[in-house]
Design a protein around this motif. Structure first.
Motif, PDB file in Angstrom:
ATOM      1  N   ASP A 289       0.869  -1.175   0.000  1.00 50.59           N
ATOM      2  CA  ASP A 289       0.000   0.000   0.000  1.00 50.59           C
ATOM      3  C   ASP A 289       0.902   1.220   0.000  1.00 50.59           C
ATOM      4  OD1 ASP A 289      -2.750  -0.393  -0.187  1.00 50.59           O
ATOM      5  OD2 ASP A 289      -2.851  -1.163   1.872  1.00 50.59           O
ATOM      6  N   PHE A 290       0.427   2.288  -0.641  1.00 49.92           N
ATOM      7  CA  PHE A 290       1.252   3.492  -0.734  1.00 49.92           C
ATOM      8  C   PHE A 290       0.406   4.711  -0.388  1.00 49.92           C
ATOM      9  CE2 PHE A 290       2.844   7.091  -3.274  1.00 49.92           C
ATOM     10  CZ  PHE A 290       4.075   7.235  -2.659  1.00 49.92           C
ATOM     11  N   ILE A 291       0.938   5.528   0.521  1.00 52.98           N
ATOM     12  CA  ILE A 291       0.296   6.800   0.872  1.00 52.98           C
ATOM     13  C   ILE A 291       1.215   7.912   0.367  1.00 52.98           C
ATOM     14  CG2 ILE A 291      -0.494   8.285   2.755  1.00 52.98           C
ATOM     15  CD1 ILE A 291      -1.046   5.761   4.368  1.00 52.98           C
ATOM     16  N   SER A 292       0.721   8.708  -0.561  1.00 50.96           N
ATOM     17  CA  SER A 292       1.580   9.701  -1.218  1.00 50.96           C
ATOM     18  C   SER A 292       1.937  10.876  -0.313  1.00 50.96           C
ATOM     19  CB  SER A 292       0.902  10.218  -2.490  1.00 50.96           C
ATOM     20  OG  SER A 292      -0.336  10.838  -2.181  1.00 50.96           O
ATOM     21  N   ALA A 293       1.058  11.224   0.645  1.00 48.96           N
ATOM     22  CA  ALA A 293       1.341  12.362   1.521  1.00 48.96           C
ATOM     23  C   ALA A 293       0.874  12.030   2.937  1.00 48.96           C
ATOM     24  CB  ALA A 293       0.662  13.625   1.007  1.00 48.96           C
ATOM     25  N   PHE A 294       1.753  11.421   3.703  1.00 45.40           N
ATOM     26  CA  PHE A 294       1.482  11.045   5.093  1.00 45.40           C
ATOM     27  C   PHE A 294       1.962  12.207   5.967  1.00 45.40           C
ATOM     28  CE2 PHE A 294       1.159   6.976   7.746  1.00 45.40           C
ATOM     29  CZ  PHE A 294       1.007   7.658   8.958  1.00 45.40           C
ATOM     30  N   HIS A 295       1.034  12.959   6.547  1.00 47.34           N
ATOM     31  CA  HIS A 295       1.390  14.101   7.382  1.00 47.34           C
ATOM     32  C   HIS A 295       2.155  13.619   8.605  1.00 47.34           C
ATOM     33  CE1 HIS A 295       0.897  17.633   9.979  1.00 47.34           C
ATOM     34  NE2 HIS A 295       0.549  18.325   8.888  1.00 47.34           N
ATOM     35  N   GLU A 296       3.211  14.343   8.927  1.00 47.64           N
ATOM     36  CA  GLU A 296       4.085  13.884  10.009  1.00 47.64           C
ATOM     37  C   GLU A 296       3.371  13.810  11.362  1.00 47.64           C
ATOM     38  OE1 GLU A 296       7.340  16.585  10.459  1.00 47.64           O
ATOM     39  OE2 GLU A 296       6.067  18.354  10.750  1.00 47.64           O
ATOM     40  N   ASP A 297       2.282  14.564  11.538  1.00 46.24           N
ATOM     41  CA  ASP A 297       1.555  14.534  12.818  1.00 46.24           C
ATOM     42  C   ASP A 297       0.391  13.534  12.818  1.00 46.24           C
ATOM     43  OD1 ASP A 297       3.227  16.439  13.917  1.00 46.24           O
ATOM     44  OD2 ASP A 297       1.960  18.126  13.301  1.00 46.24           O
ATOM     45  N   SER A 298       0.217  12.800  11.707  1.00 42.90           N
ATOM     46  CA  SER A 298      -0.861  11.801  11.630  1.00 42.90           C
ATOM     47  C   SER A 298      -0.437  10.522  12.360  1.00 42.90           C
ATOM     48  CB  SER A 298      -1.178  11.476  10.168  1.00 42.90           C
ATOM     49  OG  SER A 298      -1.713  12.605   9.519  1.00 42.90           O
ATOM     50  N   ARG A 299      -1.420   9.864  12.981  1.00 38.33           N
ATOM     51  CA  ARG A 299      -1.140   8.601  13.669  1.00 38.33           C
ATOM     52  C   ARG A 299      -1.301   7.438  12.687  1.00 38.33           C
ATOM     53  NH1 ARG A 299      -5.113   8.040  18.484  1.00 38.33           N
ATOM     54  NH2 ARG A 299      -6.546   8.295  16.716  1.00 38.33           N
ATOM     55  N   PHE A 300      -0.574   6.377  12.963  1.00 37.83           N
ATOM     56  CA  PHE A 300      -0.662   5.190  12.109  1.00 37.83           C
ATOM     57  C   PHE A 300      -2.053   4.579  12.159  1.00 37.83           C
ATOM     58  CE2 PHE A 300       3.882   5.620  12.380  1.00 37.83           C
ATOM     59  CZ  PHE A 300       4.328   5.210  11.134  1.00 37.83           C
ATOM     60  N   ILE A 301      -2.675   4.563  13.337  1.00 35.71           N
ATOM     61  CA  ILE A 301      -3.980   3.931  13.474  1.00 35.71           C
ATOM     62  C   ILE A 301      -5.025   4.634  12.602  1.00 35.71           C
ATOM     63  CG2 ILE A 301      -4.583   5.304  15.501  1.00 35.71           C
ATOM     64  CD1 ILE A 301      -5.601   1.651  14.685  1.00 35.71           C
ATOM     65  N   ASP A 302      -4.874   5.970  12.450  1.00 43.22           N
ATOM     66  CA  ASP A 302      -5.835   6.720  11.636  1.00 43.22           C
ATOM     67  C   ASP A 302      -5.780   6.261  10.179  1.00 43.22           C
ATOM     68  OD1 ASP A 302      -6.630   8.204  13.862  1.00 43.22           O
ATOM     69  OD2 ASP A 302      -5.029   9.680  13.538  1.00 43.22           O
ATOM     70  N   HIS A 303      -4.595   5.987   9.687  1.00 46.38           N
ATOM     71  CA  HIS A 303      -4.465   5.514   8.306  1.00 46.38           C
ATOM     72  C   HIS A 303      -4.936   4.066   8.177  1.00 46.38           C
ATOM     73  CE1 HIS A 303      -2.516   8.883   6.260  1.00 46.38           C
ATOM     74  NE2 HIS A 303      -1.869   9.106   7.389  1.00 46.38           N
ATOM     75  N   LEU A 304      -4.655   3.259   9.172  1.00 48.67           N
ATOM     76  CA  LEU A 304      -5.094   1.862   9.120  1.00 48.67           C
ATOM     77  C   LEU A 304      -6.612   1.759   9.091  1.00 48.67           C
ATOM     78  CD1 LEU A 304      -2.626   0.163  11.651  1.00 48.67           C
ATOM     79  CD2 LEU A 304      -2.576   0.047   9.149  1.00 48.67           C
ATOM     80  N   LEU A 305      -7.282   2.629   9.830  1.00 49.96           N
ATOM     81  CA  LEU A 305      -8.744   2.612   9.845  1.00 49.96           C
ATOM     82  C   LEU A 305      -9.323   2.939   8.467  1.00 49.96           C
ATOM     83  CD1 LEU A 305      -9.382   4.386  13.286  1.00 49.96           C
ATOM     84  CD2 LEU A 305      -9.920   1.996  12.712  1.00 49.96           C
ATOM     85  N   VAL A 306      -8.657   3.813   7.754  1.00 53.17           N
ATOM     86  CA  VAL A 306      -9.113   4.152   6.400  1.00 53.17           C
ATOM     87  C   VAL A 306      -8.749   3.049   5.421  1.00 53.17           C
ATOM     88  CG1 VAL A 306      -8.855   5.773   4.486  1.00 53.17           C
ATOM     89  CG2 VAL A 306      -8.985   6.632   6.843  1.00 53.17           C
TER      90      VAL A 306
END
Length: 387
Positions: A289-306
Motif C-alpha cells: 500500500d502506498f500513501i503519497s502524503a502522510f502528514h508527520e503529525d498523523s497517527r498510524f492507526i488513523d491511516h489503518l482505519l481508512v
C-alpha cells in the motif's frame, strides 16, 4: 534478254543479304527486353552519369570526362567546369553529387577568389539541403573570408544559425546583410523571426532560472526542517553505518533525493509541516500500500482505519482488521525489527534513533498479530517494541 538476265543475277546477292538480315541477329544489336537500359549506357544519351567511372567498363565515358576535365587546362577553367557541373546536380536536387563537384572545384585552388567564394557558397547551399547545417555554416564563413560582403553567403549563414537555434547569431548576420542591402526581403523576414525566437528563448531561460531558484529554496527549507527534527537519512552511496548522516550535518543539498521510490516527493506544506510518501509492505501476501502524503503529525492507526475500512480482496482469511494488525520497521544495519505503537505519529517513529529514511520513502511492515506467518517471519530475529 542477256542484259535482263545479267540484272537478275546482280540482284540476287542483294536479295540474299536482305534475307539474311531478316533471319540472322545483327552483331552488337540491342536486346528486345533491355534496349532502353543499353541505350542509356551510351555517353551521349545518358540521363545521369555514374558516381564512379571505371575506364575499363566505360572507356567512352572516361574519355569524354578526361576531355572535359583536361589537366592541361588552367585551374580556373577546371574549377569553373566543376562549379557548372555542381550547379546542374543542384538543379536536379542531387545535393550529394553537387557537394562532390564543388569540393573538386575547390581542390583546384585557383587564384580567382570570387570563383572560390561562389564554390564555398554553393556547397554551403547543398550542405544546407542535406541537413548538414554546421558544415554549411563553415562554408559560408570561408566564403566571407574571401568576399566579406557576399550577400548570398550572409543569407545562407543566417539560415544556418536559425536552424541551429543560434538566434542571437542569426540576428547579427541578418543585420550585417541589411547594412549591405537594407531592402533584402529574405533578411528582413529572417531577422524578425530570429529576434522573436531569441526573445522567446531568453524568456524561457529566465523562467527556468526562477523555477530552479525556487526549487533550490524549497529544498533548502525542507532540509532545514528535516535537520531540525533530527530525522536521519540513509545515503545510498554509503554502505557503512558510520557514513549515515545524523541530523544532515555532513550532507550537501544534493544528498537528499526528494523523489521517493515510487515517484512522489517529500514536501513542506504551507504550515511548515513535512509530508512524506510512505510505503506499507504485506510480506505474507506480497502486497503493498502506498500513501503519497502522510502528514508527520498523523497517527498510524488513523491511516489503518481508512485503509482497512473494507477488507482487501487478497485477504483470503479475512483477518486484516485494523485492531488485529502490527506494524514494524527494520534496522538493516543490525538486522533487528522494531514494533510500532499504532497510536504513534509518523514523526515520533521517524525520530527514533534507529530509524533511517531510505530513498526518501519511510517503509513499514504490516503483519497479523500472533499469526503463524508472523511467528515464522520473526524466527531468529531480535524484536524491539516501541512505547
Amino acid at each position: 534478254m542477256e542484259a535482263a538476265a545479267g540484272q537478275a543475277e546482280e540482284a540476287e546477292p542483294g536479295s540474299c543479304f536482305l534475307d539474311r538480315f531478316r533471319t540472322e541477329r545483327y552483331e552488337g544489336a540491342f536486346s528486345a527486353g533491355s534496349w532502353e537500359q543499353e541505350f542509356d549506357k551510351i555517353p551521349l544519351f545518358m540521363k545521369q552519369s555514374p558516381a564512379e567511372i571505371d575506364p575499363e567498363q566505360n572507356p567512352d565515358l572516361a574519355c569524354l570526362q578526361s576531355i572535359i576535365f583536361d589537366e592541361d587546362r588552367s585551374p580556373e577553367e577546371q574549377a569553373n567546369t566543376y562549379k557548372n557541373e555542381g550547379n546542374e546536380y543542384f538543379k536536379e536536387k542531387n545535393y550529394k553529387k553537387a557537394v562532390i563537384s564543388y569540393t573538386e572545384g575547390l581542390k583546384k585552388k585557383c587564384s580567382d577568389q570570387d570563383l572560390n567564394a561562389v564554390l564555398y557558397t554553393n556547397r554551403a547551399a547543398a550542405q544546407f539541403y542535406l541537413g548538414n547545417y554546421r558544415s554549411a555554416l563553415n562554408d559560408v564563413i570561408a566564403a566571407r573570408k574571401l568576399r566579406p560582403n557576399h550577400l548570398k553567403a550572409i543569407i545562407r549563414g543566417a539560415l544556418c544559425h536559425l536552424e541551429l537555434k543560434n538566434f542571437p547569431e542569426a540576428v547579427a548576420w541578418c543585420e550585417e546583410g541589411l547594412r549591405i542591402d537594407s531592402k533584402e526581403k529574405n533578411l528582413v523576414e529572417m531577422r524578425a523571426k530570429a529576434d522573436r525566437l531569441k526573445r522567446a528563448e531568453q524568456r524561457d531561460i529566465r523562467k527556468a532560472q526562477l523555477k530552479e531558484k525556487k526549487e533550490q529554496s524549497q529544498k533548502e527549507a525542507l532540509l532545514a526542517a528535516i535537520k531540525e527534527r533530527n530525522i536521519k537519512l540513509f545515503l545510498e552511496a554509503s554502505k557503512e553505518e558510520d557514513e549515515i548522516s545524523h541530523g544532515l550535518g555532513e550532507m550537501s543539498l544534493n544528498g537528499l533525493s526528494s523523489d521517493s521510490a515510487v515517484g512522489t516527493k517529500v514536501c513542506l506544506d504551507d504550515n511548515g509541516k513535512v509530508n512524506w510518501p510512505v510505503l506499507f509492505l504485506y510480506p505474507e501476501y506480497g502486497q503493498t500500500d502506498f500513501i503519497s502524503a502522510f502528514h508527520e503529525d498523523s497517527r498510524f492507526i488513523d491511516h489503518l482505519l481508512v485503509m482497512f475500512a473494507e477488507l482487501p480482496p487478497w485477504d483470503l482469511e479475512r483477518k486484516y482488521h485494523p485492531g488485529n494488525l502490527e506494524l514494524y520497521f527494520e534496522d538493516e544495519a543490525r538486522e533487528e525489527m522494531y514494533q510500532l505503537n499504532t497510536q504513534n505519529t509518523l514523526l515520533q517513529v521517524l525520530q527514533h534513533q534507529r530509524y533511517f529514511v531510505k530513498a526518501g520513502t519511510p517503509t513499514f511492515f504490516v503483519l497479523v498479530k500472533h499469526s503463524p506467518f508472523s511467528k515464522n517471519y520473526f524466527f531468529g530475529k531480535k524484536v524491539h517494541r516501541l512505547k
